[in-house]
Scaffold this motif. Structure first.
Motif, PDB file in Angstrom:
ATOM      1  N   LEU A 167      11.956  -5.021  -9.110  1.00 12.29           N
ATOM      2  CA  LEU A 167      11.420  -6.361  -9.324  1.00 12.29           C
ATOM      3  C   LEU A 167      10.736  -6.893  -8.062  1.00 12.29           C
ATOM      4  O   LEU A 167       9.700  -7.567  -8.149  1.00 12.29           O
TER       5      LEU A 167
ATOM      6  N   ASP B  65       7.332 -11.764 -16.629  1.00 13.60           N
ATOM      7  CA  ASP B  65       7.546 -11.004 -17.854  1.00 13.60           C
ATOM      8  C   ASP B  65       6.986  -9.592 -17.742  1.00 13.60           C
ATOM      9  O   ASP B  65       7.589  -8.627 -18.245  1.00 13.60           O
TER      10      ASP B  65
ATOM     11  N   PHE C 163       9.481  -7.612 -15.609  1.00 10.35           N
ATOM     12  CA  PHE C 163      10.666  -7.220 -16.383  1.00 10.35           C
ATOM     13  C   PHE C 163      10.332  -6.056 -17.323  1.00 10.35           C
ATOM     14  O   PHE C 163      11.141  -5.132 -17.488  1.00 10.35           O
ATOM     15  N   ASN C 164       9.165  -6.108 -17.931  1.00 10.55           N
ATOM     16  CA  ASN C 164       8.751  -5.032 -18.837  1.00 10.55           C
ATOM     17  C   ASN C 164       8.563  -3.724 -18.082  1.00 10.55           C
ATOM     18  O   ASN C 164       8.949  -2.646 -18.562  1.00 10.55           O
TER      19      ASN C 164
ATOM     20  N   ALA D 125      11.970  -2.309 -17.173  1.00 10.85           N
ATOM     21  CA  ALA D 125      12.616  -1.739 -18.360  1.00 10.85           C
ATOM     22  C   ALA D 125      12.078  -0.342 -18.657  1.00 10.85           C
ATOM     23  O   ALA D 125      12.834   0.557 -19.039  1.00 10.85           O
TER      24      ALA D 125
ATOM     25  N   PHE E 250      16.567  -5.702 -19.931  1.00 11.20           N
ATOM     26  CA  PHE E 250      15.332  -6.153 -19.290  1.00 11.20           C
ATOM     27  C   PHE E 250      14.181  -6.172 -20.292  1.00 11.20           C
ATOM     28  O   PHE E 250      13.343  -7.081 -20.260  1.00 11.20           O
TER      29      PHE E 250
ATOM     30  N   THR F 232      14.652  -9.217 -22.462  1.00 11.95           N
ATOM     31  CA  THR F 232      14.303 -10.429 -21.716  1.00 11.95           C
ATOM     32  C   THR F 232      12.790 -10.586 -21.586  1.00 11.95           C
ATOM     33  O   THR F 232      12.256 -11.699 -21.694  1.00 11.95           O
ATOM     34  N   ALA F 233      12.082  -9.463 -21.374  1.00 10.81           N
ATOM     35  CA  ALA F 233      10.622  -9.525 -21.303  1.00 10.81           C
ATOM     36  C   ALA F 233      10.033  -9.988 -22.627  1.00 10.81           C
ATOM     37  O   ALA F 233       9.070 -10.777 -22.652  1.00 10.81           O
TER      38      ALA F 233
ATOM     39  N   PHE G 113      19.741 -13.832 -21.193  1.00 14.29           N
ATOM     40  CA  PHE G 113      20.038 -12.609 -20.441  1.00 14.29           C
ATOM     41  C   PHE G 113      21.422 -12.690 -19.810  1.00 14.29           C
ATOM     42  O   PHE G 113      22.213 -11.735 -19.872  1.00 14.29           O
TER      43      PHE G 113
END
Length: 329
Positions: free
Chosen positions: A190, A201, A204-205, A208, A222, A225-226, A242
């Motif tokens: 991150l 976002d 996070f993607n 993941a 993750f 969450t994205a 999350f």
């Protein structure tokens, strides 16, 4: 009939070796089968994420009747809900708590909460009645005292009532431990994504996708969450979801940091770098603690398994020779 070959404690050594070789061969074949038929865990998780995306879309654009149809489409859950409702056993707090524990265990189906509550009601009745019939009416264990019979029935009742909660708690603990292992690496990624200029976002993607193979549970959270960051009206709600889905204090700290950076505009990379260093130190301290406990933990297996095997290997040939000498003499 005397055995033709050498013996060990009266047993033919060749026969014992053949049996052990057969067990070892079966274990090797089982391991090969498990390795060749292993499924990719990300296939099921990607399917769950796609279903969550469709649910979020339906929640935004669908009507109220369609939302109700989406949540109540499981007929088996409807029947279980009606049975529990007829016995006045459904409480909103209990249902919400069970659904929360299911989310923390990685189970997205909320209808399963009704089956958990139903199992708490059915298992004590079925197993308890079976234990009472077997122990008291059929008198299957006549040598048992009245205290042992009573304790057995009570243990069956309590254990059957607690069994669904114990199973769910173990699932939550395993998932939380898996998320804890990969959290420092996820924070480092991150930080890299934030310094590269990606949005939250998108970062996070990306995390993941990169950590989905090594840490499937963390990649699942993750990725979800994205998705929620892109669909929900309030980004704060996505971060709170999350923290709610993972029963871990470290995740709640990360979520608090993300919410504060969103609110006050503080640098995200520096805050996440500090958290990552703290989590890595915590992981190292847990590893050192386990290493310090290892000598005491290995004492019992050493006495029960390793030393007897060592004595058999060292003294076995001598015992076989002495046994053959006595038999032949």
């Amino acid at each position: 009939m005397q055995p033709a070959g050498p013996t060990l404690l009266g047993f033919d050594v060749i026969w014992i070796a053949t049996l052990l070789a057969a067990v070892a061969t079966l274990a090797v074949l089982t391991a090969i089968y498990a390795a060749t038929t292993a499924r990719d865990p990300m296939i099921r998780r990607v399917k769950a994420l796609n279903e969550r995306r469709e649910q979020l879309k339906a929640g935004i654009v669908a009507s109220t009747n369609k939302r109700r149809k989406l949540t109540n489409r499981n007929q088996a859950a409807d029947r279980v809900r009606s049975i529990l409702g007829s016995f006045k056993m459904l409480q909103d707090d209990q249902i919400k708590k069970t659904q929360l524990r299911l989310m923390q265990a990685g189970i997205r189906t909320k209808d399963l909460a009704f089956f958990i509550i139903f199992a708490r009601f059915v298992l004590p009745v079925v197993l308890g009645v079976t234990a009472v019939v077997v122990i008291y009416f059929l008198d299957y264990f006549p040598e048992w005292s009245w205290l042992r019979k009573y304790m057995t029935v009570a243990g069956v009742l309590v254990g059957s009532y607690k069994a669904p909660d114990i199973w769910l708690k173990n699932r939550v603990n395993k998932r939380s431990s898996a998320v804890r292992k990969g959290l420092p690496d996820a924070l480092d990624l991150l930080v890299i994504c934030a310094e590269a200029g990606l949005t939250v976002d998108a970062a996070f993607n990306r995390v993941a996708k990169e950590l989905g193979k090594a840490y499937p549970e963390l990649g699942d959270e993750f990725g979800l969450t994205a998705i929620e960051l892109g669909f929900l009206n309030e980004r704060r709600q996505a971060f709170e979801n999350f923290a709610m889905r993972v029963d871990l204090e470290a995740v709640r700290g990360v979520v608090t940091t993300m919410i504060q950076t969103e609110k006050y505009g503080t640098p995200l990379a520096s805050a996440l770098r500090v958290l990552s260093a703290e989590f890595r130190n915590d992981r190292m301290m847990r590893a050192e603690e386990k290493a310090a406990r290892l000598p005491a933990i290995m004492t019992v297996p050493l006495i029960l398994f390793i030393l007897p095997t060592l004595f058999i290997v060292i003294l076995g040939p001598a015992a076989c020779s002495i046994s053959d000498s006595f038999l032949n003499g």
